[in-house]
Write a protein that holds these residues in place. Structure first.
Motif, short mmCIF file in Angstrom:
data_model
loop_
_atom_site.label_atom_id
_atom_site.label_comp_id
_atom_site.label_asym_id
_atom_site.label_seq_id
_atom_site.Cartn_x
_atom_site.Cartn_y
_atom_site.Cartn_z
N ALA A 96 -10.30 -31.19 -0.58
CA ALA A 96 -9.78 -30.28 -1.58
C ALA A 96 -10.78 -30.94 -3.02
O ALA A 96 -11.01 -29.78 -3.76
N SER A 97 -10.85 -32.01 -3.13
CA SER A 97 -11.63 -32.70 -4.24
C SER A 97 -13.06 -32.23 -4.23
O SER A 97 -13.58 -31.93 -5.16
N GLU A 98 -13.57 -32.11 -3.10
CA GLU A 98 -15.06 -31.74 -2.91
C GLU A 98 -15.05 -30.34 -3.17
O GLU A 98 -16.31 -29.89 -3.90
N ALA A 99 -14.20 -29.56 -3.07
CA ALA A 99 -14.24 -27.88 -2.94
C ALA A 99 -14.00 -27.74 -4.64
O ALA A 99 -14.78 -26.87 -4.92
N LEU A 100 -13.23 -28.27 -5.06
CA LEU A 100 -12.65 -27.80 -6.58
C LEU A 100 -13.26 -28.85 -7.91
O LEU A 100 -13.44 -28.12 -8.79
N GLY A 132 -1.07 -27.95 -13.60
CA GLY A 132 -1.08 -28.31 -12.23
C GLY A 132 -0.47 -27.10 -11.33
O GLY A 132 0.37 -26.32 -11.80
N PHE A 133 -0.72 -27.14 -9.98
CA PHE A 133 -0.73 -26.28 -9.15
C PHE A 133 -0.10 -27.10 -7.94
O PHE A 133 -0.83 -27.94 -7.41
N GLY A 134 1.08 -26.90 -7.46
CA GLY A 134 1.84 -27.79 -6.55
C GLY A 134 2.00 -26.99 -5.28
O GLY A 134 2.58 -25.73 -5.37
N PHE A 135 1.78 -27.52 -4.15
CA PHE A 135 2.00 -27.18 -2.75
C PHE A 135 2.99 -28.06 -1.80
O PHE A 135 2.40 -28.85 -1.53
N ALA A 136 4.20 -27.55 -1.52
CA ALA A 136 4.96 -28.35 -0.93
C ALA A 136 4.40 -28.33 0.72
O ALA A 136 4.10 -27.29 1.27
N LEU A 137 4.45 -29.71 1.38
CA LEU A 137 3.97 -29.67 2.97
C LEU A 137 5.10 -29.62 3.59
O LEU A 137 6.11 -30.56 3.88
N ARG A 138 5.25 -28.50 4.46
CA ARG A 138 6.57 -28.46 5.24
C ARG A 138 6.45 -28.91 6.76
O ARG A 138 7.00 -28.27 7.53
N TYR A 139 5.79 -30.04 6.78
CA TYR A 139 6.29 -30.93 8.22
C TYR A 139 7.45 -31.85 8.29
O TYR A 139 7.65 -31.98 9.12
N ASP A 140 8.07 -31.54 7.08
CA ASP A 140 9.66 -32.11 7.09
C ASP A 140 10.50 -31.18 6.62
O ASP A 140 9.95 -30.13 5.75
N THR A 141 11.61 -30.99 6.84
CA THR A 141 12.53 -30.09 6.36
C THR A 141 13.67 -30.73 5.85
O THR A 141 14.62 -31.44 6.66
N PRO A 142 14.01 -30.68 4.56
CA PRO A 142 13.40 -29.85 3.63
C PRO A 142 12.13 -30.89 3.19
O PRO A 142 12.04 -32.00 3.84
N ALA A 143 10.98 -30.22 2.73
CA ALA A 143 9.91 -30.94 2.70
C ALA A 143 10.15 -32.07 1.58
O ALA A 143 10.92 -32.03 0.53
N SER A 189 -4.60 -30.77 -10.20
CA SER A 189 -4.62 -30.78 -11.95
C SER A 189 -6.01 -30.46 -12.49
O SER A 189 -6.92 -30.91 -12.11
N VAL A 190 -5.80 -29.76 -13.69
CA VAL A 190 -6.99 -29.46 -14.24
C VAL A 190 -6.74 -29.19 -15.83
O VAL A 190 -5.68 -28.84 -16.35
N PRO A 191 -7.71 -29.47 -16.72
CA PRO A 191 -7.57 -29.32 -18.03
C PRO A 191 -7.41 -27.81 -18.21
O PRO A 191 -8.18 -27.19 -18.01
N ILE A 214 -8.55 -22.21 -7.20
CA ILE A 214 -7.67 -23.69 -6.91
C ILE A 214 -6.51 -23.00 -5.90
O ILE A 214 -6.18 -23.73 -4.94
N VAL A 215 -5.75 -21.94 -6.24
CA VAL A 215 -4.61 -21.38 -5.15
C VAL A 215 -5.19 -21.26 -3.85
O VAL A 215 -4.66 -21.70 -2.87
N THR A 216 -6.47 -20.61 -3.72
CA THR A 216 -6.69 -20.04 -2.56
C THR A 216 -7.18 -21.71 -1.53
O THR A 216 -6.84 -21.52 -0.44
N VAL A 217 -8.07 -22.23 -2.44
CA VAL A 217 -8.45 -23.47 -1.73
C VAL A 217 -6.99 -24.58 -1.44
O VAL A 217 -7.15 -24.86 -0.09
#
Length: 264
Positions: free
Chosen positions: A103-107, A207-218, A225-227, A239-242
């Motif tokens: 993600a860091s490399e892409a964004l 900031g844009f946050g995405f829960a990782l649902r490998y646990d329930t609840p995550a 994060s971006v200025p 950012i959202v797509t990546v």
């Protein structure tokens, strides 16, 4: 010894152990502000003599450090070693790290992995932006869950009935401090599938946050994060797509329930 609802299975709490943990957490929370003996005794409601004996024990074991005068106390290096051991032994952290690199490399922006811990989020891994470098790493630090993208992504995975009563701490002028306002924002998080923090935790940063649902609840989430100064609509869309793709990759690679231990 006293019994506490916080002890597992109603087991009696060991007061000396509880006080030791409370002391270490207090010193860790103070960061670069060392404390004096009386301050610590007052904060924990402990006799000065008992606190002094506990501090000396922890100093000798490397969990607490003191200055040359012996009058100031701070968290010791063994706390770092133990924290590093936690990160190295956690299979989720090991799984996610390469995806943070991707993600860091892409964004070209700052990418975080965080875990919900009570009412806070603890930062477990970070990849810093080459454009915007922090002077202090967030790894090992905490942020109130209601204020940031990581926390809001995880709170949205839970029922609003679990939200604590407000008002909540205001980190910036944009922080939602009311329960109703936070609940309304979490409803939008559920609709879009990710959280947005626009200067709610740090001025000038979104900031844009995405829960990782490998646990329930995550329990874990990733964020970017971006200025705000360089957050154009096109960049936000990318950012959202990546990050959605990164989340999908992590969840697909996560081991099933029969793999690693399921820690409480």
């Amino acid at each position: 010894m006293s019994e506490t609802g916080g002890a597992a299975g109603g087991v009696r709490e060991v007061k000396s152990a509880a006080r030791t943990v409370e002391l270490l957490e207090l010193l860790a929370a103070r960061g670069d502000r060392p404390a004096r003996l009386q301050e610590l005794a007052d904060a924990l409601g402990a006799p000065r003599s008992s606190m002094y004996a506990l501090l000396q024990t922890l100093v000798s074991r490397g969990w607490v450090r003191t200055d040359v005068t012996g009058s100031l106390y701070g968290i010791g290096i063994h706390a770092l070693l133990t924290g590093t051991g936690y990160l190295d032994s956690d299979p989720r952290v090991g799984l996610v790290r390469p995806y943070l690199d991707e993600a860091s490399e892409a964004l070209g922006e700052t990418i975080h992995l965080g875990r919900l811990d009570g009412r806070d989020v603890a930062y477990l891994a970070t990849r810093e932006s080459h454009e915007y470098l922090r002077t202090i790493s967030r790894v090992g630090r905490r942020l109130p869950a209601h204020a940031g993208a990581l926390g809001k992504a995880l709170l949205a995975e839970r029922a609003d009935a679990d939200l604590p009563d407000g008002p909540y701490e205001a980190l910036t002028a944009h922080t939602r401090t009311g329960r109703d306002a936070l609940a309304a924002d979490l409803a939008r998080v559920r609709e879009r599938g990710y959280s947005v923090d626009r200067e709610e935790s740090v001025p000038g940063i979104a900031g844009f946050g995405f829960a990782l649902r490998y646990d329930t609840p995550a329990l874990d989430a990733i964020s970017c994060s971006v200025p705000v100064a360089r957050l154009t609509p096109a960049h936000e869309e990318r950012i959202v797509t990546v990050m959605r793709g990164i989340r999908a990759g992590i969840e697909a690679a996560a081991p099933g329930a029969g793999g690693a231990p399921h820690w409480r």
